[in-house]
Scaffold this motif. Structure first.
Motif, short mmCIF file in Angstrom:
data_model
loop_
_atom_site.label_atom_id
_atom_site.label_comp_id
_atom_site.label_asym_id
_atom_site.label_seq_id
_atom_site.Cartn_x
_atom_site.Cartn_y
_atom_site.Cartn_z
N ALA A 57 -40.92 -13.33 58.22
CA ALA A 57 -41.75 -14.55 58.23
C ALA A 57 -40.90 -15.78 58.00
N LYS A 58 -41.27 -16.89 58.66
CA LYS A 58 -40.59 -18.18 58.48
C LYS A 58 -41.38 -18.97 57.41
N ILE A 59 -40.78 -19.07 56.24
CA ILE A 59 -41.45 -19.70 55.10
C ILE A 59 -40.81 -21.06 54.85
N ARG A 60 -41.66 -22.07 54.71
CA ARG A 60 -41.18 -23.42 54.42
C ARG A 60 -41.88 -23.98 53.18
N VAL A 61 -41.11 -24.70 52.36
CA VAL A 61 -41.64 -25.43 51.21
C VAL A 61 -41.35 -26.90 51.43
N ASP A 62 -42.39 -27.71 51.48
CA ASP A 62 -42.26 -29.14 51.79
C ASP A 62 -41.52 -29.35 53.11
N GLY A 63 -41.76 -28.43 54.05
CA GLY A 63 -41.16 -28.54 55.38
C GLY A 63 -39.77 -27.97 55.51
N LYS A 64 -39.17 -27.57 54.38
CA LYS A 64 -37.80 -27.04 54.41
C LYS A 64 -37.83 -25.53 54.52
N LEU A 65 -37.11 -25.00 55.53
CA LEU A 65 -37.04 -23.55 55.73
C LEU A 65 -36.32 -22.89 54.56
N ILE A 66 -36.93 -21.84 54.02
CA ILE A 66 -36.38 -21.15 52.85
C ILE A 66 -35.68 -19.87 53.27
N ARG A 67 -34.49 -19.69 52.75
CA ARG A 67 -33.75 -18.47 53.01
C ARG A 67 -34.21 -17.41 52.01
N THR A 68 -34.79 -16.34 52.50
CA THR A 68 -35.27 -15.27 51.63
C THR A 68 -34.41 -14.03 51.80
N THR A 69 -34.46 -13.18 50.77
CA THR A 69 -33.65 -11.96 50.76
C THR A 69 -34.52 -10.78 50.40
N PRO A 70 -34.42 -9.67 51.14
CA PRO A 70 -35.20 -8.48 50.78
C PRO A 70 -34.87 -8.02 49.37
N ALA A 71 -35.84 -7.42 48.70
CA ALA A 71 -35.67 -7.01 47.30
C ALA A 71 -34.46 -6.10 47.12
N GLU A 72 -34.24 -5.19 48.09
CA GLU A 72 -33.15 -4.23 47.94
C GLU A 72 -31.77 -4.88 48.10
N GLU A 73 -31.72 -6.10 48.62
CA GLU A 73 -30.44 -6.79 48.79
C GLU A 73 -30.21 -7.86 47.72
N THR A 74 -31.14 -8.02 46.79
CA THR A 74 -31.04 -9.05 45.77
C THR A 74 -30.49 -8.47 44.47
N THR A 75 -29.51 -9.13 43.90
CA THR A 75 -28.97 -8.71 42.62
C THR A 75 -29.48 -9.63 41.53
N CYS A 76 -30.13 -9.05 40.55
CA CYS A 76 -30.66 -9.84 39.44
C CYS A 76 -29.52 -10.22 38.51
N ARG A 77 -29.44 -11.50 38.22
CA ARG A 77 -28.39 -12.01 37.32
C ARG A 77 -29.03 -12.80 36.19
N VAL A 78 -28.42 -12.72 35.01
CA VAL A 78 -28.92 -13.44 33.84
C VAL A 78 -27.71 -13.99 33.07
N ILE A 79 -27.82 -15.23 32.62
CA ILE A 79 -26.79 -15.77 31.73
C ILE A 79 -27.46 -16.26 30.45
N MET A 80 -26.70 -16.19 29.34
CA MET A 80 -27.16 -16.79 28.10
C MET A 80 -26.37 -18.08 27.88
N TYR A 81 -27.05 -19.07 27.36
CA TYR A 81 -26.48 -20.41 27.20
C TYR A 81 -26.74 -20.90 25.78
N HIS A 82 -25.74 -21.53 25.18
CA HIS A 82 -25.90 -22.09 23.83
C HIS A 82 -26.21 -23.58 23.96
N LYS A 83 -27.49 -23.90 23.88
CA LYS A 83 -27.94 -25.28 24.05
C LYS A 83 -27.68 -26.09 22.78
#
Length: 285
Positions: free
Chosen positions: A46-72
């Motif tokens: 599907a071609k998905i747009r937000v505010d007219g801008k085409l969004i690059r999407t990635t299938p779940a199996e190709e996405t790597t979940c990343r997390v960082i911790m930050y000291h605010k």
């Protein structure tokens, strides 16, 4: 196989699922040229747009979940762009490439401590949702007469303007006079909730630091305004806490800011030592 639109956009790192749902409800999102409503399901091509801008999407199996911790540190705001040009927590984060870092909750201007950021909008949404009851622990320095009755009321629950709230745990950590330190734990993240709970007992918080999120604690070796990327084991701990499947790979494509700062400190120590030795040699002559 089709997926819910808000889940696809959240996975793309545009924002938390809650934010994405608000965009859809406001008519800002289209699929294959048509503005859609909440609940829409989309196919992988599907071609998905937000505010007219085409969004690059990635299938779940190709996405790597990343997390960082930050000291605010105190004085940084938790928005991407501040109209008053103050420093934001996003100014110090590493570049991520596809998608963007999503803050898992917020800390107010005068609160410091542990923040988490992820590229997975679904993970961010679940970690923030009160139904999963992920604990947050804060070190709070309180000014005023903290009686046993006040502590009992805070453990039992008090009525705030947005509903009843309480501390799950309160630990006295000492202090002098009417300035005392308490470690408090709660399992939701309402706006300024810790401060408002203390203020309900006519007490003032003079210092507030988030020291723990779930089982992840703020490392002593992590200086303010720096970050480190979580290991695969740590990421999977967070995912299990909110009933998401484990990841089988990690993508540590950015170096920890701790390591970079330590390298710079070593360079500065080496330069300082060299100058001191040279100065001593000159004096002997």
């Amino acid at each position: 196989m089709s997926e819910k639109l808000q889940k696809v956009l959240a996975r793309a790192g545009l924002g938390s699922r809650r934010e994405v749902e608000q965009w859809i409800a406001a008519g800002r999102v289209s699929v294959d040229g048509d503005v859609v409503e909440l609940g829409t399901r989309v196919e992988e091509d599907a071609k998905i747009r937000v505010d007219g801008k085409l969004i690059r999407t990635t299938p779940a199996e190709e996405t790597t979940c990343r997390v960082i911790m930050y000291h605010k540190p105190e004085g940084e705001v938790c928005t991407r762009n501040d109209p008053e040009s103050r420093r934001t927590v996003f100014d110090n984060l590493p570049k991520i490439g596809a998608g963007r870092w999503i803050a898992v909750g917020r800390l107010d201007l005068n609160t410091s401590g542990l923040m988490l950021f992820t590229n997975d909008g679904e993970l961010a949404n679940r970690l923030m949702h009160p139904s999963f009851k992920v604990e947050r622990e804060y070190a709070s320095r309180v000014f005023g007469d903290v009686s046993d009755d006040k502590l009992k009321a805070l453990r039992k629950g008090v009525m705030l303007e947005d509903g009843k709230a309480k501390f799950d745990k309160i630990q006295v950590k000492g202090g002098e006079g009417i300035n005392q330190w308490f470690y408090v734990t709660l399992s939701e993240g309402r706006n300024r909730e810790v401060r408002r709970l203390w203020e309900s007992q006519e007490l003032k918080v003079s210092r507030l630091i988030r020291v723990r999120y779930g089982a992840l604690t703020l490392p002593r070796e992590l200086p303010q305004s720096t970050w480190r990327e979580l290991s695969l084991e740590e990421v999977n701990y967070l995912r299990e806490e909110v009933q998401l499947p484990k990841e089988d790979r990690s993508k540590p494509s950015v170096k920890s800011r701790i390591g970079e700062q330590e390298r710079l400190r070593r360079v500065r120590r080496s330069v300082s030592k060299h100058r001191s030795q040279a100065h001593r040699r000159v004096r002997r002559r």
